[in-house]
Design a protein around this motif. Structure first.
Motif, PDB file in Angstrom:
ATOM      1  N   GLY A  25       0.747  -1.153  -0.071  1.00  0.00           N
ATOM      2  CA  GLY A  25       0.006  -0.181   0.135  1.00  0.00           C
ATOM      3  C   GLY A  25       0.991   1.196  -0.008  1.00  0.00           C
ATOM      4  N   ASN A  26       0.226   2.521   0.108  1.00  0.00           N
ATOM      5  CA  ASN A  26       0.863   3.668   0.206  1.00  0.00           C
ATOM      6  C   ASN A  26       0.170   4.649   1.188  1.00  0.00           C
ATOM      7  N   VAL A  27       1.048   5.233   2.232  1.00  0.00           N
ATOM      8  CA  VAL A  27       0.562   5.950   3.263  1.00  0.00           C
ATOM      9  C   VAL A  27       0.797   7.562   2.648  1.00  0.00           C
ATOM     10  N   VAL A  28      -0.382   8.129   2.844  1.00  0.00           N
ATOM     11  CA  VAL A  28      -0.168   9.726   2.495  1.00  0.00           C
ATOM     12  C   VAL A  28      -1.026  10.394   3.725  1.00  0.00           C
ATOM     13  N   ASP A  29      -0.763  11.663   3.688  1.00  0.00           N
ATOM     14  CA  ASP A  29      -1.515  12.699   4.774  1.00  0.00           C
ATOM     15  C   ASP A  29      -2.560  13.372   3.992  1.00  0.00           C
ATOM     16  N   GLU A  30      -3.454  13.944   4.809  1.00  0.00           N
ATOM     17  CA  GLU A  30      -4.657  14.593   4.490  1.00  0.00           C
ATOM     18  C   GLU A  30      -4.403  15.530   2.944  1.00  0.00           C
ATOM     19  N   LEU A  31      -2.993  16.178   2.742  1.00  0.00           N
ATOM     20  CA  LEU A  31      -3.004  16.761   1.533  1.00  0.00           C
ATOM     21  C   LEU A  31      -2.528  15.821   0.459  1.00  0.00           C
ATOM     22  N   GLY A  32      -2.369  14.495   0.840  1.00  0.00           N
ATOM     23  CA  GLY A  32      -1.919  13.788  -0.332  1.00  0.00           C
ATOM     24  C   GLY A  32      -0.535  13.462  -0.269  1.00  0.00           C
ATOM     25  N   LEU A  33       0.307  14.067   0.471  1.00  0.00           N
ATOM     26  CA  LEU A  33       1.898  13.955   0.444  1.00  0.00           C
ATOM     27  C   LEU A  33       2.272  12.692   1.276  1.00  0.00           C
ATOM     28  N   THR A  46       3.850  -9.868  15.225  1.00  0.00           N
ATOM     29  CA  THR A  46       5.136  -9.210  15.489  1.00  0.00           C
ATOM     30  C   THR A  46       5.539  -8.644  14.026  1.00  0.00           C
ATOM     31  N   ASP A  47       4.470  -8.898  12.849  1.00  0.00           N
ATOM     32  CA  ASP A  47       4.900  -8.227  11.537  1.00  0.00           C
ATOM     33  C   ASP A  47       5.237  -6.996  11.517  1.00  0.00           C
ATOM     34  N   ILE A  48       5.709  -6.124  11.290  1.00  0.00           N
ATOM     35  CA  ILE A  48       6.116  -4.833  11.121  1.00  0.00           C
ATOM     36  C   ILE A  48       6.994  -4.453  10.143  1.00  0.00           C
ATOM     37  N   THR A  49       6.698  -3.356   9.298  1.00  0.00           N
ATOM     38  CA  THR A  49       7.575  -2.587   8.450  1.00  0.00           C
ATOM     39  C   THR A  49       7.297  -1.134   8.548  1.00  0.00           C
ATOM     40  N   TYR A  50       8.136  -0.391   7.595  1.00  0.00           N
ATOM     41  CA  TYR A  50       8.326   1.002   7.476  1.00  0.00           C
ATOM     42  C   TYR A  50       7.889   1.414   6.223  1.00  0.00           C
ATOM     43  N   THR A  51       7.274   2.595   5.961  1.00  0.00           N
ATOM     44  CA  THR A  51       7.194   3.260   4.726  1.00  0.00           C
ATOM     45  C   THR A  51       8.420   3.794   4.131  1.00  0.00           C
ATOM     46  N   ASP A  52       8.686   3.893   2.848  1.00  0.00           N
ATOM     47  CA  ASP A  52       9.799   4.439   2.287  1.00  0.00           C
ATOM     48  C   ASP A  52       9.568   5.969   1.983  1.00  0.00           C
ATOM     49  N   PHE A  53      10.565   6.538   1.283  1.00  0.00           N
ATOM     50  CA  PHE A  53      10.395   7.860   1.006  1.00  0.00           C
ATOM     51  C   PHE A  53       9.297   8.387   0.265  1.00  0.00           C
ATOM     52  N   ASP A  54       8.742   7.538  -0.503  1.00  0.00           N
ATOM     53  CA  ASP A  54       7.290   7.901  -1.121  1.00  0.00           C
ATOM     54  C   ASP A  54       6.033   7.434  -0.629  1.00  0.00           C
ATOM     55  N   GLY A  55       6.108   6.947   0.741  1.00  0.00           N
ATOM     56  CA  GLY A  55       5.143   6.553   1.438  1.00  0.00           C
ATOM     57  C   GLY A  55       4.685   4.806   1.311  1.00  0.00           C
ATOM     58  N   SER A  56       5.235   4.332   0.202  1.00  0.00           N
ATOM     59  CA  SER A  56       4.841   2.879  -0.031  1.00  0.00           C
ATOM     60  C   SER A  56       5.323   1.846   0.976  1.00  0.00           C
ATOM     61  N   PHE A  57       4.788   0.752   1.133  1.00  0.00           N
ATOM     62  CA  PHE A  57       5.224  -0.272   1.875  1.00  0.00           C
ATOM     63  C   PHE A  57       4.701  -1.580   1.391  1.00  0.00           C
ATOM     64  N   SER A  58       5.635  -2.593   1.783  1.00  0.00           N
ATOM     65  CA  SER A  58       5.142  -4.080   1.386  1.00  0.00           C
ATOM     66  C   SER A  58       5.358  -4.919   2.681  1.00  0.00           C
ATOM     67  N   LEU A  59       4.570  -5.444   3.125  1.00  0.00           N
ATOM     68  CA  LEU A  59       4.766  -6.312   4.349  1.00  0.00           C
ATOM     69  C   LEU A  59       4.406  -7.745   4.193  1.00  0.00           C
ATOM     70  N   THR A  60       5.226  -8.628   4.464  1.00  0.00           N
ATOM     71  CA  THR A  60       4.847  -9.773   4.611  1.00  0.00           C
ATOM     72  C   THR A  60       4.534 -10.702   5.770  1.00  0.00           C
ATOM     73  N   SER A  61       3.398 -11.419   5.611  1.00  0.00           N
ATOM     74  CA  SER A  61       2.773 -11.751   7.027  1.00  0.00           C
ATOM     75  C   SER A  61       2.361 -13.440   6.904  1.00  0.00           C
ATOM     76  N   GLN A  62       2.658 -14.304   7.908  1.00  0.00           N
ATOM     77  CA  GLN A  62       2.261 -15.600   8.135  1.00  0.00           C
ATOM     78  C   GLN A  62       0.566 -15.714   8.261  1.00  0.00           C
ATOM     79  N   LYS A  63       0.139 -14.557   8.752  1.00  0.00           N
ATOM     80  CA  LYS A  63      -1.373 -14.530   8.995  1.00  0.00           C
ATOM     81  C   LYS A  63      -2.141 -14.884   7.448  1.00  0.00           C
ATOM     82  N   ASP A  64      -3.050 -15.484   7.423  1.00  0.00           N
ATOM     83  CA  ASP A  64      -3.928 -15.968   6.312  1.00  0.00           C
ATOM     84  C   ASP A  64      -5.339 -14.996   6.269  1.00  0.00           C
ATOM     85  N   PHE A  65      -5.683 -14.997   5.027  1.00  0.00           N
ATOM     86  CA  PHE A  65      -6.888 -14.184   4.695  1.00  0.00           C
ATOM     87  C   PHE A  65      -6.972 -12.762   4.724  1.00  0.00           C
TER      88      PHE A  65
END
Length: 146
Positions: A25-33, A46-65
């Motif tokens: 996904g992609n995380v933005v603020d109220e202004l779209g930044l 315990t699955d966690i990640t951080y967004t990169d400079f353009d707000g996008s992230f990719s998180l791999t999880s064992q949890k299903d569905f």
């Protein structure tokens, strides 16, 4: 031979990531930044990640569905979102926290700390020099050439 190959594929699938699910996904603020370094975590794991400079992230999880993810970043309210199977969230919008809104509106005590007055107000001049400086800064200064 086919049975042996199929058994190897099914047994090796978890080791090669085929048993894992990916959330993007992609995380933005109220202004779209884009929001940099916002934490994205799958709730109750315990699955966690951080967004990169353009707000996008990719998180791999064992949890299903489907997942409930929590997104946190300083200056923004913590938000929770549901992600269905498929793992694509699109744009997720975080709202500013009350402290950040006060800072942006100029109603914060920090605003006065970082708001700079003009250079001539902080110096000690005689009254005539202050008037001369303010006339020059406002554009109403004349050189007596009229």
């Amino acid at each position: 031979m086919r049975i042996t190959t199929l058994m190897l594929v099914f047994c090796a699938a978890p080791f090669f990531g085929l048993g894992q699910n990916t959330i993007r996904g992609n995380v933005v603020d109220e202004l779209g930044l884009p929001i940099y370094l916002a934490s994205v975590e799958v709730q109750e794991t315990t699955d966690i990640t951080y967004t990169d400079f353009d707000g996008s992230f990719s998180l791999t999880s064992q949890k299903d569905f489907h997942w409930k993810i929590n997104i946190k970043s300083q200056g923004y309210n913590t938000e929770s979102f549901f992600v269905l199977s498929g793992g694509s969230t699109g744009e997720l919008v975080l709202e500013y926290s009350a402290e950040m809104k006060a800072l942006l509106d100029g109603n914060s005590s920090l605003h006065n700390k970082f708001y700079w007055k003009p250079w001539y107000e902080g110096t000690i001049f005689q009254k005539s020099e202050v008037q001369l400086t303010s006339n020059f800064m406002s554009g109403s200064f004349s050189f007596g050439l009229e």
